[in-house]
Design an enzyme around this catalytic site. Structure first.
Site, PDB file in Angstrom:
ATOM      1  N   ASP A  70      -3.187   0.619   4.226  1.00 25.77           N
ATOM      2  CA  ASP A  70      -3.015  -0.784   3.838  1.00 25.77           C
ATOM      3  C   ASP A  70      -2.128  -1.464   4.873  1.00 25.77           C
ATOM      4  OD1 ASP A  70      -3.176  -3.016   1.891  1.00 25.77           O
ATOM      5  OD2 ASP A  70      -1.025  -2.668   1.717  1.00 25.77           O
ATOM      6  N   THR A 104      -5.064  -5.921   7.195  1.00 26.66           N
ATOM      7  CA  THR A 104      -5.235  -5.342   8.539  1.00 26.66           C
ATOM      8  C   THR A 104      -6.066  -6.279   9.403  1.00 26.66           C
ATOM      9  OG1 THR A 104      -5.211  -3.149   7.494  1.00 26.66           O
ATOM     10  CG2 THR A 104      -5.923  -3.248   9.788  1.00 26.66           C
TER      11      THR A 104
END
Length: 538
Positions: A70, A104
């Site tokens: 994450d 991301t």
């Protein structure tokens, strides 16, 4: 006499030119340093993008170990010292707040845009011109994405599950997406308020983590779950049907003085008087509680003195009242909203109308995993729900919680903005194609800047292919050709290793995830671009 004066003034002019040059050189160096630092942060998380992305093991200074891919979690735990690089950490947090997923992606796009800006700066284009062009390009990009989007209704639970599954497919716990995705959809839809249908507060969904079992044992509980045992040291009940529940914020124990002092007891008669008074005080409180019909007591954790003593537990057990003690202060609001009751701060305010009602309160044994308390069948239950997350070790449980949070955020995005868009790099390559065509229409420097913006967006499909072990150049070239032929939903299917219609493959994400990633990344890059000096104040 005029000639020497002219000669004398020449070095001064030359020296001022030199000063100006040195000043510009410093500004360029500052920009280069900022862009380089920010790119390093983007490169650190780039390998964790997509379903085949790698995971990061983070070891903190206090010995805590986290395994995750994450983006927001990775960057949050990184020790970033360079001021401009910290912008990317904040950028990831912003994406997490706005959309919950794509943390991301937003950093990778920002890194690619910075790389493009670097080549534009070295070409001699002024940062202000680049910044304005990036803003125009991001506005146009949002228009293109909105035109590509497919509307979705909240009654279409299948589409919601597909988008939640896409968010989970890139996580460590992706093999459990068939369980977690429908669970996330059910959880969000159960807390949507009809009065405010476009607003979902994820604080109304409580995630309780319990070690033991596997992620398969994760369940949605329509009620309350407490990760603790019933206080039955004195043999009180562990199961109550037709429960009348009170949430109290006072202590059922003898009062203490406001100042530190000690009492010296010289004989047994005085000791008996003290103990008798304590017994009478506690007994009086419990009689008042029992008189209202209350048979379940939730007691807030106290920092001043013990919330309950062995003596009060003994009397509560005699009164057949189930006790759950040490309830955290920040949980009280959620509990009272769920039970549709009022918390009581004083025994004098203990009234029957302030109680909550439930069909069953019971202590559940989880084998070696310990025990927990469930409250189910709540009458007039508020719009809340609880999720019990299980796992074989703490690392898995923590990552399952983070993944579930992302899935919940994705469903929340669809409640806020009811549009879906294809995943798998399809929106980015379509944006790149359309913005590239638009750049040819624009005049002067602006066209160059927009074209660089368009080329930078190809980093997402390129990285997805690279992380999946495919040939990125061949894949992106084919993807560009397919989009040029009008296949706007063609994307990279990393499981099959080829280009397919990604919408038919059920790889979808909310429009809000893509639009916020583009706008936030552009905003961050524009800010970094316009910094020409760093002033350190001691």
């Amino acid at each position: 006499m005029a000639a020497p004066a002219a000669v004398a003034s020449a070095p001064r002019a030359s020296s001022s030119k030199t000063d100006t040059f040195v000043d510009n050189k410093r500004k360029d160096d500052i920009r280069m340093a900022n862009i380089s630092a920010a790119q390093s942060v983007a490169d650190a998380v780039r390998t964790s993008l997509g379903p085949k992305g790698m995971d990061k093991m983070i070891s903190t200074a206090n010995g805590e170990v986290i395994i995750t891919n994450d983006g927001a979690t990775i960057l949050n735990k990184m020790e970033v010292l360079q001021p401009a690089a910290k912008f990317l950490v904040e950028l990831s947090k912003s994406q997490d707040i706005v959309a919950g997923d794509g943390t991301t992606t937003v950093v990778v796009i920002a890194g690619a845009l910075l790389r493009s800006c670097l080549s534009l700066l070295t070409s001699g284009i002024h940062p202000t011109i680049i910044s304005d062009a990036l803003h125009k390009a991001s506005v146009k990009a949002v228009e293109v994405l909105t035109a590509m989007a497919v509307p979705v209704e909240l009654s279409d639970s299948e589409s919601l599950v597909k988008s939640a599954s896409t968010a989970l497919n890139s996580k460590v716990v992706s093999q459990y997406s068939t369980l977690l995705a429908p669970l996330a959809v059910d959880a969000v839809l159960s807390v949507v308020d009809p009065a405010k249908p476009d607003l979902v507060d994820l604080r109304d969904i409580k995630i309780v983590k319990k070690l033991g079992g596997t992620v398969d044992d994760t369940e949605l509980v329509k009620g309350l779950v407490f990760d603790k045992k019933v206080s039955h040291a004195a043999g009180g009940p562990t199961r109550v049907e037709n429960a009348k529940i009170a949430v109290i914020q006072f202590q059922i124990s003898p009062p203490k003085t406001d100042i530190e002092q000690s009492i010296v007891v010289s004989d047994y008669t005085q000791m008996d008087r003290i103990l008798k008074e304590e017994r009478n005080y506690i007994l009086g409180m419990i009689k008042k509680i029992k008189a209202t019909g209350c048979n379940v007591l939730l007691i807030q954790k106290s920092i001043l003195r013990d919330a309950v003593t062995d003596l009060s537990l003994h009397y509560l057990a005699k009164a057949k009242i189930l006790v759950i003690k040490d309830v955290e202060r920040d949980e009280i609001e959620f509990i009272t909203k769920t039970l549709n009751c009022l918390p009581m701060a004083n025994i004098e305010h203990f009234k029957a109308e302030k109680l909550g009602f439930a069909e069953l309160v019971e202590e559940v044994s989880l084998g070696d995993g310990g025990k927990l308390v469930k409250i189910t069948g709540i009458k007039d239950m508020g719009r809340t729900t609880s999720v019990l997350v299980r796992g074989s070790n703490q690392l898995v449980i923590d990552e399952a919680e983070r993944s579930l949070h992302d899935a919940l955020c994705v469903v929340r995005c669809l409640v806020n903005k009811k549009f879906l868009i294809a995943g798998g790099g399809a929106p980015e390559i379509e944006l790149s194609r359309q913005l590239g065509a638009w750049a040819k229409v624009l005049q002067g420097m602006e066209g160059y800047c927009v074209r660089s913006f368009a080329e930078a967006l190809e980093v997402i499909p390129y990285t997805l292919a690279e992380n999946a072990g495919l040939n990125p150049i061949a894949i992106v070239t084919e993807l560009r050709n397919r989009h040029a032929q009008g296949e706007i939903n063609a994307g990279i299917n990393v499981r099959k290793g080829q280009i397919t219609n990604i919408l038919e493959e059920n790889v979808v994400q909310p429009l809000l995830v893509s639009t916020s990633a583009i706008t936030l990344a552009t905003e961050c890059v524009r800010m970094i671009l316009k910094i020409d000096d760093i002033v350190t104040v001691r």
